[in-house]
Design a protein around this motif. Structure first.
Motif, PDB file in Angstrom:
ATOM      1  N   VAL A 132       0.881  -1.156   0.000  1.00 15.26           N
ATOM      2  CA  VAL A 132       0.000   0.000   0.000  1.00 15.26           C
ATOM      3  C   VAL A 132       0.931   1.221   0.000  1.00 15.26           C
ATOM      4  O   VAL A 132       1.577   1.521   1.002  1.00 15.26           O
ATOM      5  N   VAL A 133       1.028   1.894  -1.148  1.00 19.73           N
ATOM      6  CA  VAL A 133       2.012   2.966  -1.325  1.00 19.73           C
ATOM      7  C   VAL A 133       1.410   4.303  -0.882  1.00 19.73           C
ATOM      8  O   VAL A 133       0.425   4.761  -1.462  1.00 19.73           O
ATOM      9  N   PRO A 134       1.992   4.931   0.126  1.00 14.04           N
ATOM     10  CA  PRO A 134       1.477   6.247   0.562  1.00 14.04           C
ATOM     11  C   PRO A 134       1.710   7.309  -0.510  1.00 14.04           C
ATOM     12  O   PRO A 134       2.622   7.207  -1.337  1.00 14.04           O
ATOM     13  N   VAL A 135       0.879   8.341  -0.488  1.00 16.56           N
ATOM     14  CA  VAL A 135       1.086   9.489  -1.369  1.00 16.56           C
ATOM     15  C   VAL A 135       2.387  10.171  -0.965  1.00 16.56           C
ATOM     16  O   VAL A 135       2.674  10.350   0.227  1.00 16.56           O
ATOM     17  N   GLN A 136       3.197  10.547  -1.948  1.00 15.52           N
ATOM     18  CA  GLN A 136       4.505  11.130  -1.682  1.00 15.52           C
ATOM     19  C   GLN A 136       4.523  12.627  -1.971  1.00 15.52           C
ATOM     20  O   GLN A 136       3.885  13.096  -2.920  1.00 15.52           O
ATOM     21  N   ASP A 137       5.273  13.360  -1.163  1.00 16.79           N
ATOM     22  CA  ASP A 137       5.554  14.769  -1.446  1.00 16.79           C
ATOM     23  C   ASP A 137       6.877  14.806  -2.201  1.00 16.79           C
ATOM     24  O   ASP A 137       7.946  14.596  -1.615  1.00 16.79           O
ATOM     25  N   CYS A 138       6.814  15.065  -3.490  1.00 14.80           N
ATOM     26  CA  CYS A 138       8.010  15.018  -4.330  1.00 14.80           C
ATOM     27  C   CYS A 138       8.761  16.345  -4.380  1.00 14.80           C
ATOM     28  O   CYS A 138       9.785  16.442  -5.075  1.00 14.80           O
ATOM     29  N   THR A 139       8.295  17.351  -3.659  1.00 14.07           N
ATOM     30  CA  THR A 139       8.925  18.672  -3.728  1.00 14.07           C
ATOM     31  C   THR A 139      10.425  18.632  -3.415  1.00 14.07           C
ATOM     32  O   THR A 139      11.228  19.216  -4.161  1.00 14.07           O
ATOM     33  N   PRO A 140      10.863  17.957  -2.334  1.00 14.49           N
ATOM     34  CA  PRO A 140      12.306  17.922  -2.067  1.00 14.49           C
ATOM     35  C   PRO A 140      13.097  17.243  -3.186  1.00 14.49           C
ATOM     36  O   PRO A 140      14.237  17.626  -3.471  1.00 14.49           O
ATOM     37  N   TRP A 141      12.496  16.250  -3.831  1.00 13.33           N
ATOM     38  CA  TRP A 141      13.155  15.555  -4.925  1.00 13.33           C
ATOM     39  C   TRP A 141      13.252  16.450  -6.154  1.00 13.33           C
ATOM     40  O   TRP A 141      14.289  16.484  -6.828  1.00 13.33           O
ATOM     41  N   VAL A 142      12.191  17.175  -6.427  1.00  8.38           N
ATOM     42  CA  VAL A 142      12.198  18.113  -7.559  1.00  8.38           C
ATOM     43  C   VAL A 142      13.266  19.175  -7.350  1.00  8.38           C
ATOM     44  O   VAL A 142      14.051  19.491  -8.250  1.00  8.38           O
ATOM     45  N   ASP A 143      13.317  19.724  -6.141  1.00  8.46           N
ATOM     46  CA  ASP A 143      14.278  20.786  -5.850  1.00  8.46           C
ATOM     47  C   ASP A 143      15.718  20.282  -5.981  1.00  8.46           C
ATOM     48  O   ASP A 143      16.579  20.965  -6.562  1.00  8.46           O
ATOM     49  N   ALA A 144      15.987  19.105  -5.434  1.00  2.62           N
ATOM     50  CA  ALA A 144      17.351  18.561  -5.481  1.00  2.62           C
ATOM     51  C   ALA A 144      17.761  18.233  -6.913  1.00  2.62           C
ATOM     52  O   ALA A 144      18.893  18.533  -7.333  1.00  2.62           O
ATOM     53  N   LEU A 145      16.854  17.624  -7.670  1.00  3.98           N
ATOM     54  CA  LEU A 145      17.184  17.277  -9.046  1.00  3.98           C
ATOM     55  C   LEU A 145      17.409  18.534  -9.879  1.00  3.98           C
ATOM     56  O   LEU A 145      18.327  18.582 -10.711  1.00  3.98           O
ATOM     57  N   ARG A 146      16.596  19.552  -9.667  1.00  9.61           N
ATOM     58  CA  ARG A 146      16.764  20.793 -10.428  1.00  9.61           C
ATOM     59  C   ARG A 146      18.149  21.413 -10.170  1.00  9.61           C
ATOM     60  O   ARG A 146      18.813  21.903 -11.091  1.00  9.61           O
ATOM     61  N   ILE A 147      18.582  21.379  -8.926  1.00  8.68           N
ATOM     62  CA  ILE A 147      19.908  21.919  -8.608  1.00  8.68           C
ATOM     63  C   ILE A 147      20.991  21.180  -9.384  1.00  8.68           C
ATOM     64  O   ILE A 147      21.875  21.806  -9.992  1.00  8.68           O
ATOM     65  N   LEU A 148      20.934  19.863  -9.396  1.00 10.31           N
ATOM     66  CA  LEU A 148      21.976  19.088 -10.065  1.00 10.31           C
ATOM     67  C   LEU A 148      21.910  19.213 -11.583  1.00 10.31           C
ATOM     68  O   LEU A 148      22.932  19.101 -12.263  1.00 10.31           O
ATOM     69  N   LEU A 149      20.730  19.443 -12.105  1.00 13.78           N
ATOM     70  CA  LEU A 149      20.589  19.603 -13.553  1.00 13.78           C
ATOM     71  C   LEU A 149      21.018  20.992 -14.024  1.00 13.78           C
ATOM     72  O   LEU A 149      21.537  21.143 -15.136  1.00 13.78           O
ATOM     73  N   GLU A 150      20.814  21.996 -13.178  1.00 15.19           N
ATOM     74  CA  GLU A 150      21.024  23.379 -13.622  1.00 15.19           C
ATOM     75  C   GLU A 150      22.307  24.015 -13.090  1.00 15.19           C
ATOM     76  O   GLU A 150      22.826  24.953 -13.703  1.00 15.19           O
ATOM     77  N   ASP A 151      22.814  23.543 -11.966  1.00 15.93           N
ATOM     78  CA  ASP A 151      23.996  24.151 -11.358  1.00 15.93           C
ATOM     79  C   ASP A 151      25.196  23.241 -11.588  1.00 15.93           C
ATOM     80  O   ASP A 151      25.444  22.315 -10.813  1.00 15.93           O
ATOM     81  N   ARG A 152      25.949  23.500 -12.660  1.00 17.84           N
ATOM     82  CA  ARG A 152      27.077  22.621 -13.007  1.00 17.84           C
ATOM     83  C   ARG A 152      28.149  22.603 -11.925  1.00 17.84           C
ATOM     84  O   ARG A 152      28.745  21.576 -11.658  1.00 17.84           O
ATOM     85  N   ARG A 153      28.378  23.744 -11.298  1.00 18.95           N
ATOM     86  CA  ARG A 153      29.380  23.798 -10.237  1.00 18.95           C
ATOM     87  C   ARG A 153      28.973  22.908  -9.075  1.00 18.95           C
ATOM     88  O   ARG A 153      29.800  22.153  -8.530  1.00 18.95           O
ATOM     89  N   ARG A 154      27.729  22.995  -8.665  1.00 20.86           N
ATOM     90  CA  ARG A 154      27.258  22.150  -7.559  1.00 20.86           C
ATOM     91  C   ARG A 154      27.371  20.680  -7.931  1.00 20.86           C
ATOM     92  O   ARG A 154      27.762  19.850  -7.117  1.00 20.86           O
ATOM     93  N   TYR A 155      27.030  20.363  -9.161  1.00 23.29           N
ATOM     94  CA  TYR A 155      27.129  18.970  -9.622  1.00 23.29           C
ATOM     95  C   TYR A 155      28.563  18.489  -9.512  1.00 23.29           C
ATOM     96  O   TYR A 155      28.829  17.383  -9.019  1.00 23.29           O
ATOM     97  N   GLU A 156      29.504  19.278  -9.986  1.00 21.68           N
ATOM     98  CA  GLU A 156      30.902  18.859 -10.004  1.00 21.68           C
ATOM     99  C   GLU A 156      31.459  18.705  -8.600  1.00 21.68           C
ATOM    100  O   GLU A 156      32.227  17.780  -8.326  1.00 21.68           O
ATOM    101  N   VAL A 157      31.069  19.615  -7.704  1.00 21.65           N
ATOM    102  CA  VAL A 157      31.512  19.500  -6.314  1.00 21.65           C
ATOM    103  C   VAL A 157      30.987  18.205  -5.698  1.00 21.65           C
ATOM    104  O   VAL A 157      31.727  17.475  -5.015  1.00 21.65           O
ATOM    105  N   LEU A 158      29.718  17.916  -5.914  1.00 22.71           N
ATOM    106  CA  LEU A 158      29.125  16.699  -5.353  1.00 22.71           C
ATOM    107  C   LEU A 158      29.743  15.459  -5.986  1.00 22.71           C
ATOM    108  O   LEU A 158      30.030  14.476  -5.311  1.00 22.71           O
ATOM    109  N   SER A 159      29.978  15.500  -7.280  1.00 25.94           N
ATOM    110  CA  SER A 159      30.586  14.378  -7.991  1.00 25.94           C
ATOM    111  C   SER A 159      31.984  14.094  -7.452  1.00 25.94           C
ATOM    112  O   SER A 159      32.368  12.946  -7.234  1.00 25.94           O
TER     113      SER A 159
END
Length: 208
Positions: free
Chosen positions: A181-208
């Motif tokens: 039984v899968v609860p409804v999920q709040d995807c906002t934190p996932w959207v925000d985190a993915l957007r940062i990694l997709l749009e901020d190349r510097r942040r991506y490289e630091v994390l990588s």
């Protein structure tokens, strides 16, 4: 009656103590050996996919689908394995930016086309080996904060909240797996985190 119990994470050790009142010993998997010969010098492909392995209910396919819909201009990849049902595949095929990728014994075949790995599990992972494998290759991982994934991530961003599965319906699915039984999920934190990694190349490289 056994001489001892061995576990692969502190999470499992605590789980066994809580629900079985039994002591156990943690022996870590040899993660540093879980690299193909081609791994040294590995760099995530800049035009690779946002990838999820084993998309199914317990592994958080609902979050993967929500993200793919939220970012229609981004290439996503799904790697069906033991938990993916025909209904799951139908949903994945219904999104034009989602590519179905064949499973592979050598994970570098998957990682070589992955720039970000999603591990949005909704049940309690024993450890989360794939997260550690990806991070060894410099691939940023967005993982849910459940079970042993906290240990696998080793305090590296991003560990994200989910509403975990707490109950199951009667019977099993076509894969002979319990039907969650899968609860409804709040995807906002996932959207925000993915957007940062997709749009901020510097942040991506630091994390990588």
């Amino acid at each position: 009656r056994v001489a001892g119990i061995v576990t692969i994470s502190c999470f499992l050790q605590q789980y066994i103590h809580q629900w079985g009142d039994l002591p156990s010993h943690v022996i870590r998997l040899p993660i540093l050996t879980l690299r193909d010969d081609s791994s040294p010098g590995f760099r995530p492909p800049p035009r690779g996919c946002v990838t999820m392995v084993n998309p199914c209910a317990v592994k958080g396919i609902s979050i993967f689908l929500a993200l793919a819909r939220k970012f229609p201009g981004t290439a996503f990849a799904a790697v069906p394995t033991w938990g993916t049902t025909e209904a799951d595949l139908a949903q994945l095929r219904g999104l034009p930016n989602v590519r179905i990728m064949a499973a592979a014994d050598r994970m570098d075949a998957i990682f070589g086309e992955t720039r970000i790995l999603l591990v949005p599990s909704l049940w309690f992972e024993a450890f989360g080996t794939i997260a550690a494998q990806a991070m060894l290759r410099g691939i940023p991982v967005l993982a849910s904060d459940v079970g042993g994934l906290r240990e696998a991530k080793q305090e590296v961003d991003y560990l994200l909240p989910v509403h975990p599965i707490v109950s199951y319906a009667e019977g099993v699915d076509e894969k002979r797996m319990p039907r969650p039984v899968v609860p409804v999920q709040d995807c906002t934190p996932w959207v925000d985190a993915l957007r940062i990694l997709l749009e901020d190349r510097r942040r991506y490289e630091v994390l990588s």
